[in-house]
Enzyme design. Structure first.
Site, PDB file in Angstrom:
ATOM      1  N   CYS A 135     -50.170  27.162 -36.842  1.00  0.00           N
ATOM      2  CA  CYS A 135     -50.378  28.614 -36.730  1.00  0.00           C
ATOM      3  C   CYS A 135     -51.861  28.998 -36.762  1.00  0.00           C
ATOM      4  O   CYS A 135     -52.323  29.815 -35.954  1.00  0.00           O
ATOM      5  CB  CYS A 135     -49.615  29.339 -37.827  1.00  0.00           C
ATOM      6  SG  CYS A 135     -49.661  28.526 -39.412  1.00  0.00           S
ATOM      7  N   GLN A 162     -54.839  32.170 -45.603  1.00  0.00           N
ATOM      8  CA  GLN A 162     -53.527  32.074 -44.978  1.00  0.00           C
ATOM      9  C   GLN A 162     -52.432  32.737 -45.816  1.00  0.00           C
ATOM     10  O   GLN A 162     -52.370  32.574 -47.035  1.00  0.00           O
ATOM     11  CB  GLN A 162     -53.197  30.593 -44.716  1.00  0.00           C
ATOM     12  CG  GLN A 162     -54.211  29.968 -43.762  1.00  0.00           C
ATOM     13  CD  GLN A 162     -53.913  28.531 -43.375  1.00  0.00           C
ATOM     14  OE1 GLN A 162     -54.843  27.745 -43.227  1.00  0.00           O
ATOM     15  NE2 GLN A 162     -52.659  28.161 -43.194  1.00  0.00           N
ATOM     16  N   ARG A 264     -54.667  29.284 -49.175  1.00  0.00           N
ATOM     17  CA  ARG A 264     -53.517  30.193 -49.219  1.00  0.00           C
ATOM     18  C   ARG A 264     -53.912  31.399 -50.060  1.00  0.00           C
ATOM     19  O   ARG A 264     -54.445  31.246 -51.161  1.00  0.00           O
ATOM     20  CB  ARG A 264     -52.330  29.470 -49.866  1.00  0.00           C
ATOM     21  CG  ARG A 264     -51.051  30.281 -49.903  1.00  0.00           C
ATOM     22  CD  ARG A 264     -50.291  30.278 -48.607  1.00  0.00           C
ATOM     23  NE  ARG A 264     -49.857  28.961 -48.203  1.00  0.00           N
ATOM     24  CZ  ARG A 264     -49.569  28.627 -46.944  1.00  0.00           C
ATOM     25  NH1 ARG A 264     -49.679  29.515 -45.960  1.00  0.00           N
ATOM     26  NH2 ARG A 264     -49.179  27.402 -46.638  1.00  0.00           N
TER      27      ARG A 264
HETATM   28  P1  NAP Z   1     -38.373  28.554 -43.419  1.00  0.00           P
HETATM   29  O1  NAP Z   1     -38.555  30.023 -43.466  1.00  0.00           O
HETATM   30  O2  NAP Z   1     -38.414  27.836 -44.728  1.00  0.00           O
HETATM   31  O3  NAP Z   1     -37.003  28.240 -42.645  1.00  0.00           O
HETATM   32  C1  NAP Z   1     -36.554  26.923 -42.375  1.00  0.00           C
HETATM   33  C2  NAP Z   1     -35.081  26.788 -42.760  1.00  0.00           C
HETATM   34  O4  NAP Z   1     -34.943  26.881 -44.169  1.00  0.00           O
HETATM   35  C3  NAP Z   1     -34.166  27.882 -42.239  1.00  0.00           C
HETATM   36  O5  NAP Z   1     -33.822  27.643 -40.909  1.00  0.00           O
HETATM   37  C4  NAP Z   1     -32.988  27.772 -43.167  1.00  0.00           C
HETATM   38  O6  NAP Z   1     -32.112  26.732 -42.685  1.00  0.00           O
HETATM   39  C5  NAP Z   1     -33.630  27.314 -44.477  1.00  0.00           C
HETATM   40  N1  NAP Z   1     -33.775  28.338 -45.532  1.00  0.00           N
HETATM   41  C6  NAP Z   1     -33.804  28.050 -46.847  1.00  0.00           C
HETATM   42  N2  NAP Z   1     -33.985  29.153 -47.586  1.00  0.00           N
HETATM   43  C7  NAP Z   1     -34.067  30.184 -46.733  1.00  0.00           C
HETATM   44  C8  NAP Z   1     -34.218  31.601 -46.914  1.00  0.00           C
HETATM   45  N3  NAP Z   1     -34.350  32.160 -48.117  1.00  0.00           N
HETATM   46  N4  NAP Z   1     -34.263  32.387 -45.794  1.00  0.00           N
HETATM   47  C9  NAP Z   1     -34.174  31.829 -44.580  1.00  0.00           C
HETATM   48  N5  NAP Z   1     -34.004  30.511 -44.370  1.00  0.00           N
HETATM   49  C10 NAP Z   1     -33.951  29.682 -45.423  1.00  0.00           C
HETATM   50  O7  NAP Z   1     -39.491  27.865 -42.529  1.00  0.00           O
HETATM   51  P2  NAP Z   1     -40.420  28.517 -41.384  1.00  0.00           P
HETATM   52  O8  NAP Z   1     -41.609  29.130 -42.008  1.00  0.00           O
HETATM   53  O9  NAP Z   1     -39.581  29.346 -40.483  1.00  0.00           O
HETATM   54  O10 NAP Z   1     -40.949  27.195 -40.656  1.00  0.00           O
HETATM   55  C11 NAP Z   1     -40.144  26.453 -39.745  1.00  0.00           C
HETATM   56  C12 NAP Z   1     -41.033  25.398 -39.089  1.00  0.00           C
HETATM   57  O11 NAP Z   1     -42.046  26.058 -38.324  1.00  0.00           O
HETATM   58  C13 NAP Z   1     -41.783  24.493 -40.079  1.00  0.00           C
HETATM   59  O12 NAP Z   1     -41.883  23.197 -39.552  1.00  0.00           O
HETATM   60  C14 NAP Z   1     -43.156  25.127 -40.155  1.00  0.00           C
HETATM   61  O13 NAP Z   1     -44.146  24.198 -40.514  1.00  0.00           O
HETATM   62  C15 NAP Z   1     -43.330  25.613 -38.727  1.00  0.00           C
HETATM   63  N6  NAP Z   1     -44.257  26.737 -38.589  1.00  0.00           N
HETATM   64  C16 NAP Z   1     -44.178  27.783 -39.453  1.00  0.00           C
HETATM   65  C17 NAP Z   1     -45.057  28.853 -39.299  1.00  0.00           C
HETATM   66  C18 NAP Z   1     -45.016  30.037 -40.220  1.00  0.00           C
HETATM   67  O14 NAP Z   1     -45.882  30.908 -40.096  1.00  0.00           O
HETATM   68  N7  NAP Z   1     -44.062  30.160 -41.135  1.00  0.00           N
HETATM   69  C19 NAP Z   1     -45.988  28.841 -38.268  1.00  0.00           C
HETATM   70  C20 NAP Z   1     -46.017  27.757 -37.365  1.00  0.00           C
HETATM   71  C21 NAP Z   1     -45.139  26.705 -37.551  1.00  0.00           C
HETATM   72  P3  NAP Z   1     -30.518  26.870 -42.701  1.00  0.00           P
HETATM   73  O15 NAP Z   1     -30.158  28.182 -42.107  1.00  0.00           O
HETATM   74  O16 NAP Z   1     -30.032  25.729 -41.863  1.00  0.00           O
HETATM   75  O17 NAP Z   1     -30.174  26.781 -44.141  1.00  0.00           O
END
Ligand code: NAP
Length: 369
Positions: A135, A162, A264
């Site tokens: 990101c 961040q 962060r």
């Molecule tokens: P995240 O919010 O933790 O979501 C990933 C998975 O965690 C969800 O699909 C869900 O899977 C589960 N989960 C557990 N607790 C949750 C809750 N309270 N609310 C929603 N989902 C929950 O991760 P993310 O930030 O979207 O990141 C996903 C990937 O993208 C990672 O590899 C990260 O490094 C990358 N990424 C993130 C960002 C960013 O800004 N966040 C930017 C670029 C790349 P289930 O529905 O299957 O349980």
């Protein structure tokens, strides 16, 4: 119709992707199916045409029925299913937000406003893995791609600020809980004496009752100058990605050094970065601003004055928008080739979800051509 499987659609990146795809009516003409790793058989989003139930994200046979898989589930999941899918002769397109495959030779890092040619040439060569960039790197490149494209950058440092949401939904929720915990404490013993309030706050920040399951330490009212794993030579993985991904995205060889310190901060959404750019030659400031502004349709040069900066160059102003402002642009005291700048961008949009949804669009045009 193109069968597109979504994994990780309820996480931070996934839910912003869903929101953007709905806004842009991207689901029209698709056959979308939705997977889960925690709620198999639960209700799928309304766009689901296939019985409306969530499929098992670990079911390789069901995944392999998709022409395209879009994963926002995380690197561990990618590690578990991508290899076995390919071993099972799945030839579909894999679009991913996680870093796991970014540096693989068979994958392209996608950020089409700055590397559309790289993506098009990869599609023509039948590359099947398209991975969103880190990101912070993507947002930095959205801001300064003009200078890179003009071949003007000798090296660059990025000092980042961040947001909590960059680490996922659970971390973002913990930051809000921490803010609530600290605010409650000041309400219990109201005071107009700043020193007293400060003392009460630090006691609560250091209290074992502060929720820190996700971050391990307080973030509200504080910061954490460490993101991701330790790497050799004192860097963190987040810092290492700066140089590795920048050069891969831009297709630069020999690589331009990019390094800095990633921090962060207690911001909800939007990553900010202070940049120090060493140019290959002395370029007048007005020309630099023009080159930056011409980088792509979303970058916005903010005049280097207090009013414009405080109004336009903050996470509060930028959150939820696609524009990537860059300001505080001025020559640094180190010499005429040194430029300072500050940029802010919504890391859930250009830093994550937007390149994925645009890649799906590019792929659809490619397949229909
Ligand atoms: P995240 O919010 O933790 O979501 C990933 C998975 O965690 C969800 O699909 C869900 O899977 C589960 N989960 C557990 N607790 C949750 C809750 N309270 N609310 C929603 N989902 C929950 O991760 P993310 O930030 O979207 O990141 C996903 C990937 O993208 C990672 O590899 C990260 O490094 C990358 N990424 C993130 C960002 C960013 O800004 N966040 C930017 C670029 C790349 P289930 O529905 O299957 O349980």
């Amino acid at each position: 119709m193109l069968r597109v499987g979504f994994i990780g659609w309820r996480g931070m990146v996934g839910s912003v992707l869903m929101q953007r795809m709905r806004e842009e009516k991207d689901f029209a003409g698709l056959d979308p199916v939705f997977f889960s790793t925690s709620n198999v058989g639960g209700a799928a989003p309304k766009e689901c045409a296939d019985g409306g139930l969530l499929k098992d994200g670990a079911d390789l046979r069901e995944l392999a029925r998709c022409d395209v898989l879009i994963s926002c589930q995380g690197g561990e999941y990618t590690g578990e299913v991508y290899g076995p899918l390919r071993k099972g002769k799945w030839t579909g397109y894999w679009i991913d937000a996680a870093s796991a495959l970014r540096m693989s030779e068979d994958a392209v890092i996608i950020l089409d406003p700055v590397n559309a040619e790289v993506i098009r040439s990869a599609l023509a060569k039948n590359v099947r893995a398209y991975i969103g960039g880190n990101c912070t790197v993507s947002l930095m490149l959205m801001a300064v791609s003009g200078l890179f494209r003009a071949g003007l950058v000798e090296w660059m440092t990025t000092m980042t600020y961040q947001a909590a949401s960059g680490a996922g939904a659970a971390k973002m929720l913990e930051l809000v809980k921490q803010i609530g915990f600290l605010t409650d404490a000041t309400r219990k013993t109201p005071s107009e004496n700043a020193l007293e309030v400060d003392r009460a706050m630090i006691l609560e920040q250091r209290s074992p009752r502060l929720p820190v399951k996700e971050f391990g330490v307080p973030l509200a009212g504080s910061l954490i100058p460490w993101i991701a794993e330790e790497m050799p030579e004192g860097q963190t993985k987040e810092e290492w990605k700066g140089m590795a991904e920048t050069n891969k995205i831009m297709g630069i060889d020999p690589p331009v050094p990019v390094d800095g310190i990633c921090v962060r901060v207690g911001t909800m959404r939007c990553h900010s970065q202070g940049l120090c750019i060493k140019l290959k030659k002395d370029v007048p400031l007005a020309d630099i601003e023009q080159i930056l502004a011409g980088g792509n349709a979303w970058v916005r040069v903010i005049p280097n004055n207090k009013e414009s900066t405080t109004r336009c160059l903050t996470p509060t102003a930028v959150s939820g928008t696609l524009s990537v402002p860059i300001g505080r642009i001025h020559k640094l005291k180190m010499g005429p080739k040194f430029v300072g700048a500050f940029t802010v961008g919504d890391q859930l949009l250009w830093g994550a979800a937007e390149p994925l949804r645009r890649m799906l669009g590019i792929l659809r045009s490619h397949l229909n051509a």
